[in-house]
Design a protein around this motif. Structure first.
Motif, PDB file in Angstrom:
ATOM      1  N   CYS A   9      37.471  24.316 -32.072  1.00  0.00           N
ATOM      2  CA  CYS A   9      36.101  23.810 -31.990  1.00  0.00           C
ATOM      3  C   CYS A   9      35.885  23.104 -30.653  1.00  0.00           C
ATOM      4  O   CYS A   9      36.633  22.177 -30.305  1.00  0.00           O
ATOM      5  N   THR A  44      33.471  21.142 -29.789  1.00  0.00           N
ATOM      6  CA  THR A  44      32.743  19.874 -29.911  1.00  0.00           C
ATOM      7  C   THR A  44      33.538  18.883 -30.757  1.00  0.00           C
ATOM      8  O   THR A  44      34.428  19.274 -31.519  1.00  0.00           O
ATOM      9  N   GLU A  49      30.194  15.946 -34.375  1.00  0.00           N
ATOM     10  CA  GLU A  49      29.115  16.842 -33.945  1.00  0.00           C
ATOM     11  C   GLU A  49      29.179  18.169 -34.682  1.00  0.00           C
ATOM     12  O   GLU A  49      28.141  18.747 -35.044  1.00  0.00           O
ATOM     13  N   ALA A  50      30.390  18.676 -34.913  1.00  0.00           N
ATOM     14  CA  ALA A  50      30.534  19.935 -35.650  1.00  0.00           C
ATOM     15  C   ALA A  50      29.984  19.797 -37.058  1.00  0.00           C
ATOM     16  O   ALA A  50      29.309  20.711 -37.574  1.00  0.00           O
ATOM     17  N   GLU A  87      27.693  17.547 -38.049  1.00  0.00           N
ATOM     18  CA  GLU A  87      26.245  17.386 -37.925  1.00  0.00           C
ATOM     19  C   GLU A  87      25.560  18.744 -37.758  1.00  0.00           C
ATOM     20  O   GLU A  87      24.522  19.013 -38.376  1.00  0.00           O
ATOM     21  N   ASN A  88      26.130  19.589 -36.905  1.00  0.00           N
ATOM     22  CA  ASN A  88      25.545  20.909 -36.680  1.00  0.00           C
ATOM     23  C   ASN A  88      25.562  21.741 -37.951  1.00  0.00           C
ATOM     24  O   ASN A  88      24.597  22.451 -38.260  1.00  0.00           O
ATOM     25  N   ARG A  89      26.667  21.648 -38.688  1.00  0.00           N
ATOM     26  CA  ARG A  89      26.774  22.421 -39.927  1.00  0.00           C
ATOM     27  C   ARG A  89      25.764  21.936 -40.967  1.00  0.00           C
ATOM     28  O   ARG A  89      25.147  22.738 -41.673  1.00  0.00           O
ATOM     29  N   SER A 121      22.897  20.591 -40.395  1.00  0.00           N
ATOM     30  CA  SER A 121      21.559  21.020 -39.978  1.00  0.00           C
ATOM     31  C   SER A 121      21.373  22.520 -40.153  1.00  0.00           C
ATOM     32  O   SER A 121      20.365  22.973 -40.709  1.00  0.00           O
ATOM     33  N   ASN A 122      22.346  23.296 -39.711  1.00  0.00           N
ATOM     34  CA  ASN A 122      22.207  24.756 -39.750  1.00  0.00           C
ATOM     35  C   ASN A 122      22.150  25.294 -41.176  1.00  0.00           C
ATOM     36  O   ASN A 122      21.492  26.309 -41.441  1.00  0.00           O
TER      37      ASN A 122
END
Length: 280
Positions: free
Chosen positions: A226, A228, A232-233, A235-237, A239-240
């Motif tokens: 990864c 990031t 952050e990983a 958080e992105n997951r 959101s996505n």
């Protein structure tokens, strides 16, 4: 299986509505009894020079303000619960020293779930020390409600942040009442080779099998190499995948925002976009 006794942490009048609404919704789902708690710490008082004697007038004024706030919180809470028809009780504590959560741990340890709201530094005093105490010392799961969440929705999509640790395992099974009702649950691992407590090739596989035996609709997702930071990983997951509930372990570091995986920054909980259940 469900959360039959819910502790609602009511630290400010601003938080009464959101926390009470969440507790009421959970109580309706799980046939729960709600305990509303207000724990206040005696404030530090000014000293009179040169003898450094506590100012009696200042003590009285500070106590009066705290008592008035407690009464306002109790009134708002009772109004909410009376209208809902849910069984409830009210408890108020005063702690002479330490964090206000210390005085309510005896009650907290006998509840199935503790519900609190994420601190909003723009509008209220920092309650992170109290939340840290609940997570580290109560032995019970803590469900944190993001202050930015405008609407409390049912938990349809959940994500388990998994690193193979005792804390992460406890959080996963403490969250079972939510997971069993969710439409989908993802076990999310970041860079398993760096996690000595789990097999990199089968990260989360045994947990997935165990949860599936409880009827949980579970899937696995792993991010290797990864680029990031872990926070952050995640958080992105969140959101996505439009996640409603993050499930993660709480770790014994000096501040509550440094608990996840023993080194993830406070940014994850400061930018909280989903309800977060933590256990230790």
């Amino acid at each position: 299986m469900g959360y039959r006794t819910i502790l609602a942490v009511l630290d400010t009048e601003r938080n009464v509505g959101p926390v009470a609404d969440l507790a009421i919704g959970l109580a309706q789902q799980f046939s729960s009894h709600i305990i509303g708690i207000r724990a206040e710490t005696l404030a530090t008082v000014p000293l009179i020079a040169p003898m450094e004697i506590p100012d009696p007038a200042a003590i009285e004024a500070l106590q009066k303000v705290a008592q008035e706030e407690t009464r306002a919180i109790e009134t708002a809470f009772r109004q909410k619960l009376d209208a809902s028809g849910i069984a409830y009780e009210w408890r108020a504590f005063v702690s002479p020293a330490g964090t206000s959560a210390e005085s309510v741990l005896e009650t907290a340890r006998t509840c199935d779930l503790i519900v609190a709201r994420q601190n909003d530094a723009k509008h209220e005093a920092d309650n992170s020390a109290d939340i840290e105490t609940f997570i580290l010392e109560s032995g019970r799961p803590v469900l944190l409600l993001p202050f930015a969440l405008s609407r409390i929705a049912p938990v349809r999509r959940a994500l388990i942040a998994w690193n193979g640790s005792r804390e992460a395992a406890r959080a996963a099974f403490d969250a079972l009442p939510f997971l069993k009702h969710a439409e989908s649950v993802e076990i999310f691992s970041v860079d398993p080779p760096d996690m000595p407590r789990q097999n990199p090739e089968f990260a989360g596989a045994d947990l997935a099998a165990a949860l599936s035996r409880h009827g949980v609709k579970v899937s696995l997702h792993t991010e290797s190499n990864c680029p990031t930071p872990i926070a952050e990983a995640i958080e992105n997951r969140l959101s996505n995948e439009s996640v409603d509930l993050l499930v993660m372990g709480g770790y014994g570091h000096s501040r509550w925002w440094e608990m996840l995986f023993g080194g993830v920054t406070r940014s994850l909980l400061e930018s909280m976009t989903a309800m977060t259940l933590m256990s230790r």
